[in-house]
Structure formats: C-alpha cells, structure tokens
Design a protein around this motif. Structure first.
Motif, PDB file in Angstrom:
ATOM      1  N   VAL A 116      10.956  -7.913  -4.955  1.00  0.00           N
ATOM      2  CA  VAL A 116       9.568  -7.909  -5.452  1.00  0.00           C
ATOM      3  C   VAL A 116       9.485  -7.175  -6.789  1.00  0.00           C
ATOM      4  N   GLY A 117       8.738  -6.079  -6.905  1.00  0.00           N
ATOM      5  CA  GLY A 117       8.577  -5.373  -8.160  1.00  0.00           C
ATOM      6  C   GLY A 117       7.611  -4.223  -7.987  1.00  0.00           C
ATOM      7  N   ASN A 118       7.568  -3.328  -8.977  1.00  0.00           N
ATOM      8  CA  ASN A 118       6.702  -2.170  -8.853  1.00  0.00           C
ATOM      9  C   ASN A 118       5.356  -2.386  -9.551  1.00  0.00           C
ATOM     10  N   TYR A 119       4.511  -1.387  -9.462  1.00  0.00           N
ATOM     11  CA  TYR A 119       3.154  -1.494 -10.003  1.00  0.00           C
ATOM     12  C   TYR A 119       3.181  -1.722 -11.511  1.00  0.00           C
TER      13      TYR A 119
ATOM     14  N   ARG B 236      -4.211   2.619  -5.087  1.00  0.00           N
ATOM     15  CA  ARG B 236      -2.969   2.530  -5.852  1.00  0.00           C
ATOM     16  C   ARG B 236      -2.473   1.101  -6.013  1.00  0.00           C
ATOM     17  N   ALA B 237      -2.870   0.203  -5.130  1.00  0.00           N
ATOM     18  CA  ALA B 237      -2.353  -1.162  -5.151  1.00  0.00           C
ATOM     19  C   ALA B 237      -3.065  -2.069  -6.145  1.00  0.00           C
ATOM     20  N   LEU B 238      -4.186  -1.638  -6.703  1.00  0.00           N
ATOM     21  CA  LEU B 238      -5.054  -2.561  -7.442  1.00  0.00           C
ATOM     22  C   LEU B 238      -4.843  -2.500  -8.947  1.00  0.00           C
ATOM     23  N   VAL B 239      -4.740  -3.685  -9.546  1.00  0.00           N
ATOM     24  CA  VAL B 239      -4.725  -3.838 -10.998  1.00  0.00           C
ATOM     25  C   VAL B 239      -6.004  -4.585 -11.381  1.00  0.00           C
ATOM     26  N   LYS B 240      -6.820  -3.986 -12.235  1.00  0.00           N
ATOM     27  CA  LYS B 240      -8.045  -4.650 -12.667  1.00  0.00           C
ATOM     28  C   LYS B 240      -7.720  -5.774 -13.640  1.00  0.00           C
ATOM     29  N   LEU B 241      -8.487  -6.852 -13.546  1.00  0.00           N
ATOM     30  CA  LEU B 241      -8.249  -8.032 -14.367  1.00  0.00           C
ATOM     31  C   LEU B 241      -9.470  -8.357 -15.218  1.00  0.00           C
ATOM     32  N   PRO B 242      -9.242  -8.833 -16.438  1.00  0.00           N
ATOM     33  CA  PRO B 242     -10.361  -9.204 -17.305  1.00  0.00           C
ATOM     34  C   PRO B 242     -11.008 -10.513 -16.863  1.00  0.00           C
ATOM     35  N   GLU B 243     -12.189 -10.778 -17.381  1.00  0.00           N
ATOM     36  CA  GLU B 243     -12.956 -11.959 -16.984  1.00  0.00           C
ATOM     37  C   GLU B 243     -12.236 -13.266 -17.286  1.00  0.00           C
ATOM     38  N   GLU B 244     -11.440 -13.279 -18.356  1.00  0.00           N
ATOM     39  CA  GLU B 244     -10.809 -14.538 -18.750  1.00  0.00           C
ATOM     40  C   GLU B 244      -9.650 -14.948 -17.852  1.00  0.00           C
TER      41      GLU B 244
ATOM     42  N   ARG C  17       7.005   8.571  -6.773  1.00  0.00           N
ATOM     43  CA  ARG C  17       6.961   9.438  -7.952  1.00  0.00           C
ATOM     44  C   ARG C  17       7.934   8.953  -9.027  1.00  0.00           C
ATOM     45  N   MET C  18       8.944   8.186  -8.636  1.00  0.00           N
ATOM     46  CA  MET C  18       9.883   7.605  -9.599  1.00  0.00           C
ATOM     47  C   MET C  18       9.385   6.265 -10.123  1.00  0.00           C
ATOM     48  N   GLY C  19       8.254   5.781  -9.576  1.00  0.00           N
ATOM     49  CA  GLY C  19       7.679   4.525 -10.044  1.00  0.00           C
ATOM     50  C   GLY C  19       8.134   3.291  -9.309  1.00  0.00           C
ATOM     51  N   GLU C  20       8.955   3.442  -8.264  1.00  0.00           N
ATOM     52  CA  GLU C  20       9.434   2.284  -7.513  1.00  0.00           C
ATOM     53  C   GLU C  20       8.624   2.138  -6.223  1.00  0.00           C
ATOM     54  N   ASP C  21       7.437   1.571  -6.363  1.00  0.00           N
ATOM     55  CA  ASP C  21       6.518   1.428  -5.233  1.00  0.00           C
ATOM     56  C   ASP C  21       7.153   0.717  -4.040  1.00  0.00           C
ATOM     57  N   MET C  22       8.008  -0.287  -4.330  1.00  0.00           N
ATOM     58  CA  MET C  22       8.560  -1.082  -3.242  1.00  0.00           C
ATOM     59  C   MET C  22       9.526  -0.294  -2.363  1.00  0.00           C
ATOM     60  N   TYR C  23       9.956   0.877  -2.813  1.00  0.00           N
ATOM     61  CA  TYR C  23      10.838   1.706  -1.999  1.00  0.00           C
ATOM     62  C   TYR C  23      10.058   2.770  -1.217  1.00  0.00           C
ATOM     63  N   CYS C  24       8.741   2.755  -1.289  1.00  0.00           N
ATOM     64  CA  CYS C  24       7.908   3.780  -0.663  1.00  0.00           C
ATOM     65  C   CYS C  24       8.290   3.969   0.803  1.00  0.00           C
TER      66      CYS C  24
ATOM     67  N   LYS D  82       0.875  -1.179   0.000  1.00  0.00           N
ATOM     68  CA  LYS D  82       0.000   0.000   0.000  1.00  0.00           C
ATOM     69  C   LYS D  82       0.909   1.224   0.000  1.00  0.00           C
ATOM     70  N   SER D  83       1.224   1.735  -1.178  1.00  0.00           N
ATOM     71  CA  SER D  83       2.167   2.849  -1.272  1.00  0.00           C
ATOM     72  C   SER D  83       1.432   4.181  -1.197  1.00  0.00           C
ATOM     73  N   CYS D  84       2.200   5.228  -0.861  1.00  0.00           N
ATOM     74  CA  CYS D  84       1.578   6.524  -0.597  1.00  0.00           C
ATOM     75  C   CYS D  84       1.354   7.351  -1.857  1.00  0.00           C
ATOM     76  N   GLY D  85       2.222   7.183  -2.855  1.00  0.00           N
ATOM     77  CA  GLY D  85       2.063   7.920  -4.100  1.00  0.00           C
ATOM     78  C   GLY D  85       2.708   9.285  -4.133  1.00  0.00           C
ATOM     79  N   VAL D  86       3.181   9.791  -3.006  1.00  0.00           N
ATOM     80  CA  VAL D  86       3.706  11.157  -2.976  1.00  0.00           C
ATOM     81  C   VAL D  86       5.177  11.246  -2.578  1.00  0.00           C
ATOM     82  N   CYS D  87       5.757  10.186  -2.046  1.00  0.00           N
ATOM     83  CA  CYS D  87       7.176  10.234  -1.716  1.00  0.00           C
ATOM     84  C   CYS D  87       7.990  10.158  -3.008  1.00  0.00           C
ATOM     85  N   LEU D  88       9.268  10.433  -2.925  1.00  0.00           N
ATOM     86  CA  LEU D  88      10.115  10.464  -4.117  1.00  0.00           C
ATOM     87  C   LEU D  88      10.154   9.096  -4.805  1.00  0.00           C
ATOM     88  N   ALA D  89      10.246   8.022  -4.008  1.00  0.00           N
ATOM     89  CA  ALA D  89      10.301   6.684  -4.598  1.00  0.00           C
ATOM     90  C   ALA D  89       9.035   6.392  -5.403  1.00  0.00           C
TER      91      ALA D  89
END
Length: 347
Positions: free
Chosen positions: A297-300, A138-146, A108-115, A99-106
């Motif tokens: 791990v990995g980013n969003y 911010r944590a959720l990726v929508k998935l298709p039905e298949e 904003r650089m796209g590296e959620d795991m460094y939040c 659950k990343s904050c979205g506003v820290c430098l990490a």
C-alpha cells in the motif's frame, strides 16, 4: 443506514454480499470522524476476503463476520469527535485505508502501514460499502472541489499501492533505463502513469488483454507486449539484456516466475500482486545480484502526493460506476473481466 455485509467465506465465490439496514455509526473516541460515503472502490482484495484468502490473518478466531467490506473510500465529513481539528463537517475527503495511532514508532517514522495499533476498515472492521464510515482524523486527506470523489476513490488503496511501487521504481531505474509493468489493470494502469511522471525510463507494458495494451499506449507506454511463455525472451531482447526494474501487478498464475528472469544484473523485481509462489535458485540471486521485494500500500504522505498529481490531472483513473444495490453484479463483472480499470460503488 444501508450496508453490504459479508456473512460467509466462500472459496468458490458463490457467496453474495447482503444489502441490509444496520445501525448508524457513532463516534466513540475523541479523534474519530464519521464520513458520509460518496464512493467506495472495489478491489481484488475484497474478492480475496470473500474467498477466505485473508481469513487466517484477519479472522483466525472466526469472530469478524458478519461485517462490511470496502477500503477505498471518499466522502463528506458528517461528524467529528471532540479532539478533531484538521477537518470539519462538510469537508470533502479521501480516507487513507489505515486508522493509525500516531504514537507508535512506525507512525512517528511516517510509515502508517506499519502501525502496530492500526485498524483497517474494510478488512478487520466495518468498511465503506455502506452509507457511512467511521475512521479517524489521521486517515483523512482533504480534497479540493475540482477533484471528482468518485473517480479518485480507487486511489485510496489501488492508486496508493501503485504509487508507492512506482515511486520506488523511479528511484531505481536510470533515465536511459528500462522499467517493465506487468498487468495493466486496476493498479498497473495507475503505476504506468506515475512512472511516466516521476521517471524518464523507457516503459514496457505487459498484459494478455488487447484492450489493456491499447490503454497502455494511451497512458504513455513506450512499448507493449502480450503476456505469454515467450515474454521473458521478448523483454530481454527488447531491453538489450533485461530490465532495471520489473513491477509485477499479477503475482500469480506463473507470472511471478517470469518477473525475476527478465531482469538485467543488479535489477529489482517488485511484487505487488499476490496469490502465487516465488521460487528462485540462490545461485541466480547471487550471480545476477538481483533484488526481490514486496510493496505494501503506502503511507499518508504518499497518499497526499498522489492526490496532488490527481488534482493536476497527471493521473487518471478509469472507473465503472455501480450503485450500492448493484454490488454483487460489480463483483461478478470484476471476476469475469467485464470492464477496464476499477469498479466504484456509489451509495
């Protein structure tokens, strides 16, 4: 709701999770989302948490317990906070583990795991071995039905970890080069598939289990080797001097000392599994000009990329399903290697 709760750390792994009724979660912040859990993957990190390996990092004050583990989660959006716009009730989702904050430098650089302000449900707060989970938009990726929510649940962490490491390896190894994947288990079998998609390298799969090596052949390995004391010599002979990249998904029991020794000059040893201790003579580091790096791990964005591969059938997860009330059996089966791939808890 029902939840599987950890009450005590136990290095001997005799402590069982207790299935009990706990209050339903509530939305307390405008960006929060409640997800009805469809599937929650069982990870080796969950075992390490029970053992107390992570205690000094996650719970130094001893105030976390009891809590609900489970950090590989998929489900259906149940309720959303007042500021949420990206998802709505009824959406099928996979949860990025942080659950990343979205506003820290990490962030904003796209590296959620460094939040710097992030929370990690299932590690430092209540996770998905339950009927519901609180996360944020911010944590959720929508998935298709298949997409099968049970089959992709382990991709939330195991798959994401494997994907980040394999993507990094694919950038390092030339098309005619060699990549070695050590440990064709829950993460390694995923990394092997990602490497097959992202690179033209020759892939060598290593494991001590004959079943794992058979799976590796099915998943695209060019060569398979049994683990053991002769492994370094075998790899160096097969590759004509060493691998360009070694991905170590074991990281303990002496395997971590083999990875760097099978590199050619300028090679990279990526460490994903953990538990051991690495010791490399500095002279070897210099004259081989090798690189040794961890992978976290990995980013969003990487989770979204991985979900695209899964939706197109390019990455397959081998799963063993357990009901929530069977979670302790799932943990015991994991400890004793009674299944291949990943266990998934289905509430």
């Amino acid at each position: 709701m029902r939840a599987a709760r950890l009450y005590r750390y136990d290095p001997e792994m005799r402590e069982e999770l207790k299935l009990e009724q706990v209050p339903d979660p509530e939305i307390r912040h405008p960006n929060e989302v409640i997800v009805r859990i469809v599937a929650a993957g069982l990870c080796r990190t969950d075992l390490h948490i029970i053992e107390g390996v992570w205690r000094e990092i996650l719970d130094p004050a001893g105030t976390l317990l009891p809590y609900t583990p489970g950090h590989e989660n998929t489900g259906i959006v149940e309720a959303v906070g007042s500021a949420v716009t990206a998802v709505k009730p009824g959406d099928r989702v996979i949860c990025h583990p942080l659950k990343s904050c979205g506003v820290c430098l990490a962030c904003r650089m796209g590296e959620d795991m460094y939040c710097t302000n992030g929370r990690f449900p299932g590690l430092d707060s209540d996770g998905g071995f339950a009927e519901y989970l609180v996360t944020n938009e911010r944590a959720l990726v929508k998935l298709p039905e298949e997409v099968d929510l049970v089959e992709v649940a382990p991709l939330a962490d195991a798959g994401l970890t494997a994907y980040r490491a394999a993507k990094r390896a694919a950038r390092l190894v030339p098309p005619d080069g060699w990549a070695v994947v050590i440990g064709i288990g829950g993460l390694g079998h995923l990394a092997l598939q990602v490497l097959r998609v992202l690179s033209a390298a020759r892939l060598v799969a290593v494991d001590i289990a004959p079943q794992a090596l058979e799976r590796a052949k099915e998943l695209g390995a060019d060569y398979v080797l049994p683990g053991g004391p002769e492994l370094v010599a075998q790899v160096r002979e097969l590759t004509g001097g060493g691998a360009h990249v070694v991905l170590d998904f074991v990281g303990e029991r002496g395997v971590e000392q083999q990875g760097w020794q099978m590199l050619r000059k300028g090679g990279t040893h990526l460490i994903i599994g953990y538990g051991g201790r690495l010791e490399i003579p500095t002279v070897q580091m210099i004259f081989q000009e090798m690189a040794v790096a961890g992978s976290l791990v990995g980013n969003y964005r990487e989770l979204s990329e991985l979900m695209d591969l899964a939706a197109r059938g390019l990455v397959r997860v081998y799963v063993q399903r357990y009901r929530l009330e069977e979670i302790n059996r799932a943990i015991d089966d994991f400890k004793h290697g009674r299944y291949f791939g990943r266990a998934v808890i289905v509430p």
